[in-house]
Design a protein around this motif. Structure first.
Motif, short mmCIF file in Angstrom:
data_model
loop_
_atom_site.label_atom_id
_atom_site.label_comp_id
_atom_site.label_asym_id
_atom_site.label_seq_id
_atom_site.Cartn_x
_atom_site.Cartn_y
_atom_site.Cartn_z
N ASP A 53 -7.49 -11.65 -10.98
CA ASP A 53 -6.61 -12.33 -10.02
C ASP A 53 -5.14 -12.29 -10.46
OD1 ASP A 53 -7.19 -15.85 -10.98
OD2 ASP A 53 -6.57 -14.09 -12.13
N GLY A 54 -4.87 -11.62 -11.58
CA GLY A 54 -3.50 -11.47 -12.06
C GLY A 54 -3.06 -12.50 -13.07
N SER A 55 -3.87 -13.52 -13.32
CA SER A 55 -3.48 -14.51 -14.33
C SER A 55 -3.50 -13.87 -15.71
CB SER A 55 -4.41 -15.72 -14.28
OG SER A 55 -5.75 -15.34 -14.45
N THR A 56 -2.61 -14.35 -16.58
CA THR A 56 -2.40 -13.71 -17.87
C THR A 56 -2.46 -14.71 -19.03
OG1 THR A 56 -0.01 -13.96 -17.68
CG2 THR A 56 -0.96 -11.90 -16.85
N ALA A 57 -2.66 -14.18 -20.20
CA ALA A 57 -2.64 -14.97 -21.43
C ALA A 57 -2.11 -14.08 -22.55
CB ALA A 57 -4.02 -15.49 -21.78
N TYR A 58 -1.44 -14.72 -23.53
CA TYR A 58 -0.80 -13.98 -24.61
C TYR A 58 -1.02 -14.64 -25.96
CZ TYR A 58 1.81 -11.79 -20.80
OH TYR A 58 2.15 -11.12 -19.65
N LEU A 59 -1.07 -13.79 -26.99
CA LEU A 59 -1.00 -14.26 -28.36
C LEU A 59 0.35 -14.95 -28.54
CD1 LEU A 59 -2.28 -13.96 -31.28
CD2 LEU A 59 -0.90 -11.88 -31.47
N ASP A 60 0.36 -16.08 -29.25
CA ASP A 60 1.61 -16.84 -29.37
C ASP A 60 2.77 -16.01 -29.89
OD1 ASP A 60 0.25 -20.11 -30.35
OD2 ASP A 60 0.50 -19.15 -28.40
N SER A 61 2.51 -15.13 -30.83
CA SER A 61 3.59 -14.38 -31.46
C SER A 61 4.22 -13.33 -30.55
CB SER A 61 3.11 -13.71 -32.76
OG SER A 61 2.10 -12.77 -32.48
N VAL A 62 3.60 -13.05 -29.41
CA VAL A 62 4.18 -12.07 -28.49
C VAL A 62 4.66 -12.70 -27.19
CG1 VAL A 62 2.65 -10.31 -29.46
CG2 VAL A 62 2.07 -11.35 -27.25
N LYS A 63 4.41 -13.99 -27.02
CA LYS A 63 4.85 -14.67 -25.80
C LYS A 63 6.36 -14.55 -25.63
CE LYS A 63 1.27 -18.22 -25.30
NZ LYS A 63 0.96 -19.65 -25.44
N GLY A 64 6.78 -14.23 -24.40
CA GLY A 64 8.21 -14.07 -24.13
C GLY A 64 8.75 -12.70 -24.46
N ARG A 65 7.95 -11.88 -25.17
CA ARG A 65 8.38 -10.52 -25.51
C ARG A 65 7.52 -9.46 -24.83
NH1 ARG A 65 7.95 -8.68 -30.56
NH2 ARG A 65 6.18 -10.01 -31.14
N PHE A 66 6.25 -9.73 -24.68
CA PHE A 66 5.31 -8.77 -24.07
C PHE A 66 4.92 -9.25 -22.68
CE2 PHE A 66 3.16 -6.97 -28.20
CZ PHE A 66 4.43 -6.71 -28.71
N THR A 67 4.70 -8.29 -21.78
CA THR A 67 4.23 -8.60 -20.43
C THR A 67 3.10 -7.66 -20.06
OG1 THR A 67 6.44 -9.34 -19.76
CG2 THR A 67 4.85 -8.86 -18.01
N ILE A 68 1.96 -8.22 -19.73
CA ILE A 68 0.83 -7.42 -19.27
C ILE A 68 0.83 -7.39 -17.75
CG2 ILE A 68 -0.80 -9.37 -19.25
CD1 ILE A 68 -2.97 -7.43 -20.27
N SER A 69 0.46 -6.23 -17.19
CA SER A 69 0.38 -6.11 -15.74
C SER A 69 -0.70 -5.10 -15.39
CB SER A 69 1.73 -5.69 -15.15
OG SER A 69 2.13 -4.43 -15.64
N ARG A 70 -1.04 -5.05 -14.12
CA ARG A 70 -2.07 -4.11 -13.70
C ARG A 70 -1.74 -3.55 -12.34
NH1 ARG A 70 -7.36 -7.23 -14.03
NH2 ARG A 70 -8.24 -5.40 -12.97
N ASP A 71 -2.20 -2.33 -12.10
CA ASP A 71 -2.07 -1.68 -10.81
C ASP A 71 -3.49 -1.28 -10.40
OD1 ASP A 71 -1.72 0.04 -8.64
OD2 ASP A 71 0.13 0.89 -9.44
N ASP A 72 -4.09 -2.07 -9.55
CA ASP A 72 -5.48 -1.80 -9.17
C ASP A 72 -5.63 -0.49 -8.42
OD1 ASP A 72 -6.50 -5.29 -8.59
OD2 ASP A 72 -6.20 -4.13 -10.43
#
Length: 110
Positions: A53-72
């Protein structure tokens, strides 16, 4: 089933890379996709997850620096990595369930 990562490379600290993982052979649009990494001499570590559904989660050390996305439509998951640090150096793998690609090397020089 295939997961093929690309986009890794050598970059200076503070730089950016965009990883891609092209997939086939399973229902991508209904799959939870994850990025993991393995640093030299260490075990496999979770980095980020994107739900179908597009919801995301991140390792604390990469939050604000990494962005995950998807193209179905392309069955592809991405990881945009900004403000890279030497400690981000690792082989990066995309995964779904117990399946893992071959990985792509990311090296960040100081």
């Amino acid at each position: 089933v295939q997961l093929v990562e690309s986009g890794g490379g050598l970059v200076q600290a503070g730089g950016s890379l965009r990883l891609s993982c092209a997939t086939s052979g399973f229902p991508f649009d209904r799959s939870v996709m994850r990025w993991h990494r393995q640093a030299p001499g260490k075990g496999l570590a979770w980095v980020s997850t994107i739900e179908y559904d597009g919801s995301t989660a991140y390792l604390d050390s990469v939050k604000g620096r990494f962005t995950i996305s998807r193209d179905d439509a392309k069955s592809t998951v991405y990881l945009q990595m900004n403000s890279l640090k030497p400690e981000d150096t690792a082989i990066y793998y995309c995964m779904t369930g117990g399946l893992k690609g071959q990985g792509t090397q990311v090296t960040v020089s100081s």
